[in-house]
Design an enzyme around this catalytic site. Structure first.
Site, short mmCIF file in Angstrom:
data_model
loop_
_atom_site.label_atom_id
_atom_site.label_comp_id
_atom_site.label_asym_id
_atom_site.label_seq_id
_atom_site.Cartn_x
_atom_site.Cartn_y
_atom_site.Cartn_z
CG ASP A 154 -2.00 -1.07 1.17
OD1 ASP A 154 -1.81 -2.07 0.43
OD2 ASP A 154 -3.02 -0.93 1.86
CE LYS A 191 -5.20 1.97 2.41
NZ LYS A 191 -4.12 1.23 3.08
CE LYS A 234 -6.94 -1.26 2.63
NZ LYS A 234 -5.60 -1.78 2.97
#
Lengths: 293, 499, 338
Positions: free
Chosen positions: C175, C238, C274
Site C-alpha cells: 500500500d 485506495k 479500497k
C-alpha cells in the site's frame, strides 16, 4: 410537620450552551420581589466576556451554515419550549416585581413574537435580495448575510422578557451569533429564557449571556475586536454617557453600533417587530458572473 | 513464541462471492402503525358528511389492483354546501382573525404533518403507487415545509407587497392532480390560508386518501370549521368547484387540456385564475458537463415518480460529441433501477398510477417504435399484478416524433442530439410547453447564457427536479400561469389593492 | 469475475512517461522541483477527466446509503464484508504481540460464528515477518504500507527501498502513498513516475495506491489522482492512510469506483478499490457494498477487487451477525479486542 424546604435555583452565565459560573467567582445580589429575599447571580468578568466571544463566533459559524428553513424550525421549537415553560417565565417576571396578570400577558406576547421571528428566517433573503440589471453581459445578484458576532444590550426595566426576545431574536434569526448583556435589575428572566434556548436544538454559542454590572460589561464588549456589531438599548442601567463611550470604542474595529432609547418603542405593539429590526445586522454581498459562451 | 500460539488457530470458513450476485431482500415499509377507514365521507364545514347522491367510488392500490377504501362522490349540491361553508368561515372567522393567530394554525398543521409523516407517506404510496422512499423523503418533508413557510408569511403580507394593502380574495376553489397528491394539497392550501382565504379543495379521484387524512389533521389542529373543505370526486366534481359562482379564485394543477377548458369557462367571470399544466422539458447536456452527475440528473429527471411529473426532463438534448458516452452510461444505469412494490424501501420506480395512464404510456411507446426510434429498456422483472412499466429511453429521436412532442407522463425519455448551444436553445424551446428546463455544463457563463434563453418557468443547472417552499414554481406558455412557492406564491391569493 | 479471467491486456498498464531526469540524491530529487532549464517535465499530460459536480455526487452517495439491507442479504453482506477486510494496525506502538493477536483474529474472526477469514492484514514493513509466520499456510494475505507512509515526503530512492524491503519480508500487497505535495503543486509527472517505479519495485506483489483524498481538497483532484494511479499501474486505488481526516467517505468511494468503471468500460484492465479509515460499523460497510454493487456490479463484490481498510469495523460486523442469529443486540464485551 409537612412543610417542605424548596430547592432554590442557581443562576449562572450561559456560554457555549452551558450554564457556568463566572471565572472570577464574584456574584451580584439581586432582590427577589416575590419573596422579599435576594438572589445571587454571577457577576461576569472580562475573561467571561472573552469566552463568550469565542463561543459566539463558533455559534455564528454553526448557525449561519444551517439552512434558513432549519433556523426557522429551531426558532419555532423555541416558541414551543417557551410555551411549555410559561410558568417558569411568569415566575421570573413576578420575582422582578410585575403582577401575575402582567407577567402572563408579557409571556404570551414574547411567545408570539418568537413565532413571528421563526417565520422570518426564510424570508429575509427573499425580501432583501435582488438581481441587478447591470448594463453588460453579467449576471449580478445581491443577497444578505449575517454580520457575525453581535453584542446585544437589551433594555433594563420594563417588560424584560418581551424586550429580550424582541432584541435578541432579530439579531440571531439571520444567522448571527449573539452575546447578550443581561438586564442588570432582572437577570433571572434572561437565564430562565436561556433554559428554553438550551433545549430548543439551537447550536451552542448562538446565544450567550453575561450577567453582572453593565458599567463593567458594556465597555468590554464595545472594545472587543472580534465583535462585529453592538445593539445598545439605553435604559435604566445604560445611560447616555455609557452609550456614547461604547460608540466611540466601537469605532476601533468599525463595529456596526446602534444606540436606541428603550422608551421610544411600544414593545407590545407590532411596530416592535419585523424586518427593520433584522436589517441592521446584515451585510449585503453582490456577486458578478459573466454570461456568455 | 508467536507462531506456537497460533498452532491451534484454524482458519475461518472460506467464503466465495454469491453466485447470482448479492440480492437485496424485500424490505417493505410497515403498515401496522395506522388504520384506514373502509369508507370516507366529504369534509364540509368541519364535519364528515355523506354525499347527497349517496354515491361512493373505490380507490385502488395501483400496485396490486386491490381496493383500499370507498370515497364519497361529491355532486354539484355537495360542492355548493362546501362553498357555502367556506364563505361563512371566511366572513365570520378567517378573514377577521389576527394574522399572527392564523399563522399559528398553519404552524400547527405543519407540525402535525411532520408528526404523522410516516403514515401519510405509506398511504401516499399505497394509493398512488409512488415508491415509499420518494413519498417519505420528498413529498412529506416538502409538504410540511410549505405549511411552515407560508405560516410565516401570514403576518408579513405587508412586506410581500410594499406600498399596497394585502387583502384576501375570499373563497378559493382548488383542483389538484394525482401525481403528488398531498404535496399539491399543501402547495394549494398553505398560501391560500396564509393570505386569509378559505378553501374548497378537490383531490384527484385516483388518489384522494392523503387529502382526507389531511382533513383529519385539520380537525386535530382545531382549524375553524369551513376554513378548509375537501370534496372528493372526478371531473364533474372539479367542474362544479371551479364553476361555482361564489368562488373568487380558482387554482388548477393538471393537464393542459383541462386547464384550457377551465380558462374558457371562467372567461368573463371575476374569478382570479392560476394554472399549473403540462410540460415537455428539455434536459440539455453539454460535452463539458460533469457527466456522471448529469446521468443521475437525467435518471432523476425522467424516472422520479415513474415520470408522472409535469416538469419531468422528458427530452434529453445531448451535445452530439457526448452522445455515445452518455447513452452507454444511461444503458448501464437504468439496469440498476429497482422496479416494483412501491412500499419496498429499495424500490426506485413504483407503479403507474392507473390503468388508463399505463395504456397511454404503452400507446406512445408503441408510436415511438413504429416511427423508427430505437428503444432501450431496462430488463427489470415487472410484478405480474398491478400497473408497471420498465424504465425506457429512445435514441434516434427527432423533434417531429410524437414522443418528442407529446407529454407521456411516464418513465420514457427521448434522446435528441444538438451540435451548438444555439441549436440546443432552438430545440429546447420548440414546444408549446414551457414549464422547466435542465442545463448541464461545467461552464457557469454558459449556464447563465442558456438560462436566459430558456422559455421556461424553472431552469435547473447541474441539477434537476429540485423543489423548495421558498422557490417559485410555474410555467411559461401552455404550461400555465401563476407561481407556487416563495413570495410569488402569495400573489395568486391576494387582492393587492393600491393604497 | 468473468472480467478478471479475461486478463485484459497489461500492455497499457504501467508505463513510464519518460521525463523527470533528476540527478539521484540531489536536493532537486528530494523535492523534485522544476528548474528553469528543465522543460521536459512539462511534457507529461495528465489524463483528461470529466469534472465532478460535488452536490450531485454527494446526493447520489446519500441515496445509495439509504438502501435497506435486511435479513438474508444483511447476513450475506456482512460476511462478505469480513472476507474483504484488510485488518489493520499502523501504530508507532505496534509490537509482535499485537500483530500476532490481530493475525489470529484475521484468520478466525470469531470462535462460534460461521464467518470467513479476513482478506488480509495490513502492517508496517518491520512487522511483515511476524505476520508472515503467523499466517503461514493460510489464505490471508499480508499487506504492508511502504513508500515513507503516511506522508510520502522522502526521496524516491528511500521509498523504493522501503517497498523492496517489505516485499522481501514477505508482503503480498504493497500500500503506497502518492506524493500529495507534488500533486497539489501540479507536478503530476512525478506522481505518475513514482507510482510506476513503485509498481516495478513491487515485483509480484500487488500495488494499492493511496491517494489520501482528505488532503486533495476537491473531488476533481480525487478523480484526476485516481486516473493517474490507474494509468501508472496501480492494481488498487485506495482512499486514505487512516492518519488524515476525513478518511474514506461514501462520496469519495463512489467517485473512485466511477473512475474504475470508466476505465473498465474503455477496455482497460480491472482495478480494485479500497476505502480505508472511517468505515467503523456494519451499517456503513453495507452502504459501501451497495455503492459497489450499483456502480460496478456484482462482480466487484469480491475480495480481489474490493477491500475495506479497517480496524474497529470487524467487531461491529461480528456483533451484527450475532444479532441476526440471536435476535438480541450484542454487547461489545462479548467480542475479543485484538
Amino acid at each position: 410537620m409537612d412543610t417542605r424546604l424548596p430547592v432554590e435555583k442557581t443562576y449562572k452565565l450561559f456560554i457555549k450552551g452551558e450554564f457556568v459560573r463566572s471565572e472570577s467567582g464574584r456574584a451580584l445580589a439581586v432582590p427577589n420581589e416575590s419573596t422579599g429575599g435576594i438572589t445571587q447571580v454571577s457577576r461576569a468578568s472580562r475573561k467571561d466576556a472573552r469566552e463568550a466571544v469565542i463561543a459566539a463566533k463558533a455559534g455564528w459559524h454553526a448557525w449561519a451554515s444551517k439552512t434558513a428553513y432549519l433556523r426557522g424550525q429551531i426558532l419555532y421549537r423555541l416558541a414551543e419550549v417557551m410555551e411549555g415553560r410559561r410558568a417558569e417565565l411568569c415566575e421570573a417576571r413576578t420575582q422582578a416585581g410585575v403582577s401575575s396578570d402582567e407577567a402572563r400577558e408579557e409571556v404570551d406576547l414574547a411567545i408570539d413574537r418568537t413565532v413571528h421571528y421563526a417565520g422570518w428566517a426564510d424570508k429575509i433573503s427573499i425580501l432583501l435580495s435582488s438581481t441587478n440589471p447591470v448594463a453588460g453581459p453579467h449576471f449580478n445578484v445581491t443577497s444578505p448575510e449575517p454580520t457575525g458576532v453581535v453584542a446585544v444590550v437589551p433594555p433594563d426595566g420594563g417588560a424584560t422578557l418581551l424586550t429580550l426576545v424582541s432584541t435578541v431574536l432579530p439579531v440571531i434569526v439571520s444567522g448571527n451569533g449573539a452575546i447578550v448583556v443581561a438586564p442588570e435589575r432582572d437577570p433571572r428572566t434572561t437565564i430562565v429564557w436561556c433554559e428554553c434556548v438550551a433545549t430548543s436544538d439551537m447550536p451552542a454559542g448562538v446565544v450567550n449571556v453575561l450577567t453582572g454590572l453593565r458599567s463593567e460589561l458594556v465597555p468590554q464588549v464595545a472594545k472587543h475586536m472580534d465583535i462585529h456589531a453592538l445593539d445598545l438599548w439605553k435604559s435604566d442601567t445604560v445611560d447616555a454617557e455609557l452609550a456614547k463611550s461604547a460608540s466611540v470604542d466601537g469605532a476601533e474595529n468599525v463595529k456596526r453600533v446602534k444606540v436606541r432609547d428603550a422608551q421610544s418603542v411600544d414593545w407590545a405593539s407590532d411596530d416592535a417587530q419585523g424586518l427593520s429590526f433584522i436589517e441592521p445586522w446584515l451585510e449585503l454581498k453582490t456577486v458578478w458572473h459573466p454570461v456568455g459562451l | 513464541m508467536a507462531s506456537k500460539e497460533l498452532a491451534t488457530v484454524t482458519q475461518g470458513t472460506a467464503l466465495r462471492p454469491p453466485k447470482h450476485g448479492w440480492q437485496y431482500a424485500p424490505s417493505p415499509e410497515g403498515t401496522d402503525h395506522f388504520k384506514l377507514k373502509p369508507r370516507y365521507e366529504l369534509f364540509i364545514g368541519g364535519k364528515w358528511v355523506e354525499p347527497q347522491s349517496g354515491k361512493y367510488f373505490k380507490t385502488i392500490n395501483p400496485a396490486t389492483e386491490t381496493v383500499i377504501a370507498e370515497v364519497a362522490e361529491a355532486s354539484a349540491e355537495d360542492v355548493d354546501r362546501a362553498v357555502r361553508a367556506a364563505r361563512a368561515a371566511y366572513d365570520t372567522v378567517w378573514s377577521r382573525m389576527r394574522a399572527s393567530e392564523r399563522a399559528k394554525y398553519i404552524y400547527r398543521i405543519a407540525r402535525r404533518i411532520q408528526e404523522r409523516s410516516r403514515e401519510l407517506a405509506v398511504v401516499e404510496s399505497l394509493d398512488g403507487g409512488k415508491p415509499i422512499k420518494e413519498s417519505r423523503d420528498v413529498d412529506l418533508p416538502l409538504a410540511a415545509a410549505h405549511f411552515f413557510h407560508y405560516a410565516g408569511w401570514a403576518d408579513k403580507l405587508a412586506y410581500a407587497i410594499p406600498g399596497r394593502r394585502a387583502r384576501p380574495l375570499g373563497v378559493a376553489g382548488q383542483v389538484i392532480p394525482w401525481n403528488f397528491p398531498l404535496l399539491m394539497a399543501a402547495w394549494k392550501l398553505a398560501p391560500a390560508l396564509a393570505c386569509g382565504n378559505t378553501v374548497v379543495l378537490k383531490p384527484a379521484e385516483t388518489t384522494p386518501l392523503t387529502a382526507l387524512l389531511l382533513a383529519e389533521i385539520l380537525e386535530e389542529c382545531e382549524l375553524p370549521p369551513g376554513v378548509v373543505n375537501i370534496v372528493t370526486g372526478a371531473g364533474v366534481t372539479g367542474g362544479a368547484v371551479v364553476n361555482h359562482p361564489d368562488v373568487n379564485k380558482v387554482a388548477f394543477t393538471g393537464s393542459t387540456g383541462v386547464g384550457k377548458r377551465i380558462q374558457r369557462d371562467l372567461a368573463g367571470s371575476n374569478k382570479k385564475l392560476t394554472l399549473e399544466l403540462g410540460g415537455k422539458a428539455a434536459n440539455i447536456v453539454f460535452a463539458d458537463a460533469a457527466i456522471d452527475q448529469a446521468v443521475e440528473g437525467i435518471i432523476n429527471g425522467i424516472y422520479f415518480n415513474q415520470g408522472h411529473v409535469c416538469c419531468a426532463g422528458s427530452r434529453l438534448l445531448v451535445e452530439e460529441s457526448a452522445h455515445d458516452t452518455l447513452v452507454r452510461k444511461l444503458t448501464r444505469r437504468i439496469e440498476n433501477l429497482r422496479v416494483g412494490d412501491p412500499l419496498d424501501k429499495n424500490t426506485d420506480v413504483g407503479a403507474i398510477n392507473s390503468r388508463m395512464q399505463l395504456e397511454k404510456i404503452q400507446e406512445l411507446v408503441a408510436a415511438g417504435v413504429s416511427e423508427g426510434c430505437m428503444i432501450h429498456q431496462s430488463h427489470a422483472q415487472l410484478p405480474s399484478k398491478g400497473f408497471f412499466f420498465a424504465p425506457t429511453f429512445f435514441t434516434g429521436v427527432s423533434q417531429s416524433h410524437r414522443i418528442a412532442q407529446e407529454e407521456i407522463f411516464g418513465p420514457v425519455l427521448s434522446v435528441i442530439t444538438f451540435r451548438t448551444p444555439e441549436e440546443a436553445v432552438e430545440k429546447a424551446n420548440n414546444t408549446h410547453y414551457g414549464l422547466s428546463a435542465g442545463i448541464w455544463t461545467d461552464k457557469a457563463a454558459k449556464v447563465f447564457w442558456m438560462a436566459k434563453r430558456m422559455r421556461a418557468g424553472v431552469v435547473w443547472a447541474n441539477t434537476f427536479n429540485k423543489f423548495d417552499a421558498t422557490s417559485p414554481f410555474g410555467g411559461f406558455k401552455e404550461s400555465g400561469f401563476g407561481r407556487e412557492g416563495g413570495r410569488a406564491g402569495l400573489m395568486p391569493y391576494l387582492n393587492a389593492e393600491g393604497v | 469475475m468473468a472480467l478478471k479471467k479475461k486478463a485484459v491486456s497489461t500492455s497499457r498498464g504501467a508505463r513510464s512517461n519518460g521525463h523527470a531526469i533528476v540527478k539521484p540524491g540531489s536536493q532537486d530529487e528530494a523535492l523534485h522541483l522544476p528548474t528553469g532549464g528543465d522543460r521536459r517535465r512539462h511534457t507529461y499530460r495528465p489524463p483528461h477527466v470529466p469534472p465532478v459536480e460535488a452536490v450531485g455526487l454527494e446526493e447520489r452517495a446519500a441515496s445509495l446509503a439509504k438502501r435497506s439491507i435486511k435479513k438474508a442479504s444483511k447476513l450475506e453482506g456482512l460476511k462478505m464484508a469480513i472476507s474483504m477486510m484488510d485488518l489493520t494496525t499502523l501504530e508507532g506502538k505496534d509490537t509482535p504481540g499485537k500483530v500476532v493477536a490481530m493475525c489470529r483474529k484475521a484468520l478466525r474472526p470469531h470462535d462460534r460464528l460461521d464467518v470467513p477469514s479476513c482478506a488480509a492484514v495490513c502492517v508496517y514493513p518491520n512487522l511483515v515477518p511476524v505476520a508472515k509466520r503467523a499466517l503461514a499456510g493460510s489464505t490471508v494475505k499480508i499487506a504492508s504500507v511502504a513508500t515513507a507512509f503516511p506522508s510520502g515526503q522522502s526521496p524516491l530512492k528511500v521509498k523504493l527501498d522501503d517497498v523492496r524491503r517489505a516485499v522481501e519480508f514477505g508482503a503480498d500487497e504493497i500500500d503506497m502513498v502518492i506524493d500529495r505535495g507534488a500533486f497539489l503543486r501540479g507536478d503530476y509527472g512525478k506522481v505518475f513516475d513514482e507510482i510506476a517505479a513503485t509498481k516495478e519495485a513491487c515485483g509480484r506483489a500487488h500495488l494499492k495506491v493511496i491517494l489520501e483524498t482528505g488532503e486533495l481538497g476537491t473531488y476533481d483532484n480525487v478523480r484526476l489522482a485516481s486516473a493517474i494511479a490507474i494509468e501508472a499501474g496501480g492494481d488498487f486505488i485506495k482512499t486514505s492512510t487512516g492518519k488524515v481526516q476525513p478518511a474514506a467517505t461514501l462520496p469519495v468511494t463512489l467517485l473512485m469506483l466511477e473512475v474504475i468503471r470508466d476505465y473498465v468500460d474503455d477496455g482497460w484492465r480491472v482495478i480494485g478499490m479500497k476505502p480505508a479509515g472511517g468505515v467503523r460499523n456494519a451499517k456503513q460497510a453495507l452502504q459501501y457494498l451497495c455503492v459497489v454493487k450499483e456502480t460496478l456490479g456484482d462482480q466487484w463484490l469480491d475480495p480481489d477487487l474490493f477491500r475495506f481498510g479497517a480496524s474497529a469495523l470487524l467487531n461491529d460486523v461480528l456483533m451484527q451477525i450475532e444479532k441476526e442469529h440471536t435476535g438480541r443486540y450484542a454487547g461489545e464485551d462479548y467480542f475479543s479486542k485484538d
